[in-house]
Design a protein around this motif. Sequence first.
Motif, short mmCIF file in Angstrom:
data_model
loop_
_atom_site.label_atom_id
_atom_site.label_comp_id
_atom_site.label_asym_id
_atom_site.label_seq_id
_atom_site.Cartn_x
_atom_site.Cartn_y
_atom_site.Cartn_z
N VAL A 1 14.18 -2.90 -7.57
CA VAL A 1 12.93 -3.36 -6.96
C VAL A 1 12.28 -2.21 -6.20
O VAL A 1 12.95 -1.44 -5.52
N GLN A 2 10.97 -2.12 -6.34
CA GLN A 2 10.22 -1.07 -5.63
C GLN A 2 9.21 -1.71 -4.69
O GLN A 2 8.54 -2.68 -5.04
N LEU A 3 9.13 -1.16 -3.49
CA LEU A 3 8.19 -1.61 -2.48
C LEU A 3 7.32 -0.43 -2.08
O LEU A 3 7.85 0.63 -1.73
N VAL A 4 6.01 -0.61 -2.13
CA VAL A 4 5.09 0.47 -1.78
C VAL A 4 4.08 -0.05 -0.78
O VAL A 4 3.26 -0.92 -1.10
N GLU A 5 4.13 0.51 0.45
CA GLU A 5 3.21 0.09 1.50
C GLU A 5 1.91 0.90 1.44
O GLU A 5 1.90 2.05 1.00
N SER A 6 0.86 0.29 1.97
CA SER A 6 -0.42 0.97 2.11
C SER A 6 -1.20 0.30 3.24
O SER A 6 -0.82 -0.78 3.71
N GLY A 7 -2.29 0.95 3.66
CA GLY A 7 -3.18 0.34 4.63
C GLY A 7 -3.06 0.85 6.06
O GLY A 7 -3.83 0.45 6.93
N GLY A 8 -2.10 1.74 6.30
CA GLY A 8 -1.98 2.28 7.64
C GLY A 8 -3.14 3.21 7.98
O GLY A 8 -3.96 3.54 7.12
N GLY A 9 -3.21 3.62 9.25
CA GLY A 9 -4.26 4.53 9.65
C GLY A 9 -4.32 4.66 11.16
O GLY A 9 -3.44 4.17 11.87
N SER A 10 -5.36 5.33 11.62
CA SER A 10 -5.57 5.54 13.06
C SER A 10 -6.78 4.72 13.50
O SER A 10 -7.85 4.85 12.91
N VAL A 11 -6.58 3.90 14.52
CA VAL A 11 -7.65 3.04 15.01
C VAL A 11 -7.66 3.06 16.54
O VAL A 11 -6.73 3.55 17.18
N GLN A 12 -8.73 2.51 17.09
CA GLN A 12 -8.84 2.34 18.54
C GLN A 12 -8.22 1.00 18.94
O GLN A 12 -8.15 0.07 18.14
N ALA A 13 -7.79 0.91 20.18
CA ALA A 13 -7.26 -0.35 20.70
C ALA A 13 -8.31 -1.46 20.53
O ALA A 13 -9.50 -1.23 20.75
N GLY A 14 -7.83 -2.63 20.12
CA GLY A 14 -8.72 -3.76 19.90
C GLY A 14 -9.17 -3.92 18.46
O GLY A 14 -9.69 -4.99 18.09
N GLU A 15 -9.01 -2.87 17.66
CA GLU A 15 -9.42 -2.94 16.27
C GLU A 15 -8.34 -3.58 15.39
O GLU A 15 -7.27 -3.96 15.89
N SER A 16 -8.64 -3.70 14.11
CA SER A 16 -7.73 -4.38 13.17
C SER A 16 -7.37 -3.47 12.01
O SER A 16 -8.10 -2.54 11.67
N LEU A 17 -6.21 -3.77 11.42
CA LEU A 17 -5.77 -3.14 10.17
C LEU A 17 -5.08 -4.20 9.33
O LEU A 17 -4.51 -5.16 9.86
N ARG A 18 -5.11 -4.00 8.01
CA ARG A 18 -4.39 -4.88 7.11
C ARG A 18 -3.46 -4.04 6.25
O ARG A 18 -3.92 -3.21 5.47
N LEU A 19 -2.17 -4.26 6.43
CA LEU A 19 -1.18 -3.55 5.63
C LEU A 19 -0.87 -4.36 4.38
O LEU A 19 -0.91 -5.59 4.39
N ALA A 20 -0.54 -3.65 3.30
CA ALA A 20 -0.13 -4.30 2.06
C ALA A 20 1.16 -3.66 1.57
O ALA A 20 1.41 -2.47 1.80
N CYS A 21 1.97 -4.46 0.89
CA CYS A 21 3.22 -3.97 0.31
C CYS A 21 3.30 -4.52 -1.11
O CYS A 21 3.46 -5.73 -1.31
#
Length: 126
Positions: free
Chosen positions: A2-22
Motif C-alpha cells: 500500500v502506498q500513501l502520498v500526502e499533499s496540501g501542506g504549506g505556509s499560512v498565517q494564523a487563522g487561515e485554513s489548509l486542506r491536506l489530502a492523502c
Amino acid sequence: QVQLVESGGGSVQAGESLRLACAVSGYGYNKYARYCMTWFRQALGKEREAVASIHTEGGTTFYAASVKGRFTISQSEAKDTLFLQMNSLKPEDTAMYYCAKLTGWCSLRPQDFDFWGQGTQVTVSS
C-alpha cells in the motif's frame, strides 16, 4: 504494497485554513476491508501524535483535544483519498503531517500502524 502520498501542506498565517489530502493506492489495498486511517503530526523536537482518525466501519472519528472543532477528517466516497480540513490554524499546529493506515481497529500509537506516507509540512506563522 500500500502506498500513501500526502499533499496540501504549506505556509499560512494564523487563522487561515489548509486542506491536506492523502492518496491511497497499491497492490493489496482493499478499500472494502476494515481499517483505520489516521493523521499524525510531529513538530520539531516532539513526539509524533495522533491528530484525527476515521474508521471504515461506520465512519467513526476521533480528534485530539487540541484540534477538536477546528479540524475535520474525511474520506472520498471511493475511499482512495483521505482528507484533513484544518481551519483556524494556530502557530502550535506547525508540524510535519503524516497519514497512516492500520488494518483493524484504530490506535493512537504510531508503532501500531502498517503503512505511512512521506509527510507534508504545515507551517503557521503568527
